[in-house]
Design a protein around this motif. Structure first.
Motif, PDB file in Angstrom:
ATOM      1  N   LYS A 178      -9.431  11.633  -4.426  1.00  0.00           N
ATOM      2  CA  LYS A 178      -9.640  10.506  -5.034  1.00  0.00           C
ATOM      3  C   LYS A 178      -8.590   9.611  -5.469  1.00  0.00           C
ATOM      4  O   LYS A 178      -8.704   8.665  -6.425  1.00  0.00           O
ATOM      5  N   TYR A 179      -7.241   9.995  -5.165  1.00  0.00           N
ATOM      6  CA  TYR A 179      -5.941   9.361  -5.525  1.00  0.00           C
ATOM      7  C   TYR A 179      -5.873   8.062  -4.792  1.00  0.00           C
ATOM      8  O   TYR A 179      -5.458   6.958  -5.451  1.00  0.00           O
ATOM      9  N   ILE A 180      -6.250   8.139  -3.588  1.00  0.00           N
ATOM     10  CA  ILE A 180      -6.416   7.131  -2.468  1.00  0.00           C
ATOM     11  C   ILE A 180      -7.559   6.675  -1.913  1.00  0.00           C
ATOM     12  O   ILE A 180      -8.291   7.688  -1.795  1.00  0.00           O
ATOM     13  N   VAL A 181      -7.943   5.392  -1.634  1.00  0.00           N
ATOM     14  CA  VAL A 181      -9.231   5.301  -1.208  1.00  0.00           C
ATOM     15  C   VAL A 181      -8.984   5.024   0.603  1.00  0.00           C
ATOM     16  O   VAL A 181     -10.179   5.294   1.066  1.00  0.00           O
ATOM     17  N   ASP A 182      -7.808   4.909   1.116  1.00  0.00           N
ATOM     18  CA  ASP A 182      -7.861   5.080   2.426  1.00  0.00           C
ATOM     19  C   ASP A 182      -6.510   5.806   3.161  1.00  0.00           C
ATOM     20  O   ASP A 182      -5.602   5.563   2.286  1.00  0.00           O
ATOM     21  N   LYS A 183      -6.418   6.167   3.977  1.00  0.00           N
ATOM     22  CA  LYS A 183      -5.197   6.993   4.509  1.00  0.00           C
ATOM     23  C   LYS A 183      -4.751   6.181   5.390  1.00  0.00           C
ATOM     24  O   LYS A 183      -3.644   6.591   6.256  1.00  0.00           O
ATOM     25  N   TYR A 188      -6.328  11.838  -0.582  1.00  0.00           N
ATOM     26  CA  TYR A 188      -7.642  11.015  -0.065  1.00  0.00           C
ATOM     27  C   TYR A 188      -8.760  11.832  -0.744  1.00  0.00           C
ATOM     28  O   TYR A 188      -9.707  11.333  -1.180  1.00  0.00           O
ATOM     29  N   GLN A 234       1.027   7.241  -6.356  1.00  0.00           N
ATOM     30  CA  GLN A 234       0.074   8.309  -6.554  1.00  0.00           C
ATOM     31  C   GLN A 234       0.550   9.789  -6.246  1.00  0.00           C
ATOM     32  O   GLN A 234       0.212  10.683  -6.686  1.00  0.00           O
ATOM     33  N   TYR A 245       0.824  -1.299  -0.110  1.00  0.00           N
ATOM     34  CA  TYR A 245       0.078   0.043   0.040  1.00  0.00           C
ATOM     35  C   TYR A 245       0.931   1.353   0.059  1.00  0.00           C
ATOM     36  O   TYR A 245       0.752   2.296  -0.600  1.00  0.00           O
TER      37      TYR A 245
END
Length: 99
Positions: free
Chosen positions: A73-78, A70, A52, A45
């Motif tokens: 919307k580049y990643i779905v979770d921090k 976040y 990203q 991850y």
């Protein structure tokens, strides 16, 4: 009555015994490796988030924060699979909080 097809009680008990033994072997191995699986997932991850960050840098000419990635919307979770927060330094290096 002797020509009826089906399983006897003994045959069913033997099958259940074999299944039980297989479960007793596999379940401890899966639970023992669960933390290792999560660590590998966390490493993967972090590498994905680093990619990203580079994509964001190419588009916006600046390094983002984890919140910006976040929100856009580049990643779905921090957080990684271990539940630790992802941190991005001012020079774009991705790491886990506390490391």
């Amino acid at each position: 009555m002797k020509n009826q097809k089906g399983f006897t009680l003994i045959e069913m008990m033997i099958v259940l015994l074999v299944i039980s033994i297989l479960l007793m072997i596999t379940i401890p191995n899966v639970t023992k490796n669960n933390s290792n699986i999560n660590e590998k997932g966390c490493e993967a991850y972090l590498k994905m988030v680093q990619g990203q960050v580079q994509a964001y840098k190419l588009e916006k000419s600046t390094f983002p924060t984890a919140q910006q990635l976040y929100d856009e919307k580049y990643i779905v979770d921090k957080q990684c699979p271990l539940g630790k927060d992802v941190v991005i330094s001012s020079d774009g290096v991705v790491s886990l909080a506390g490391q």
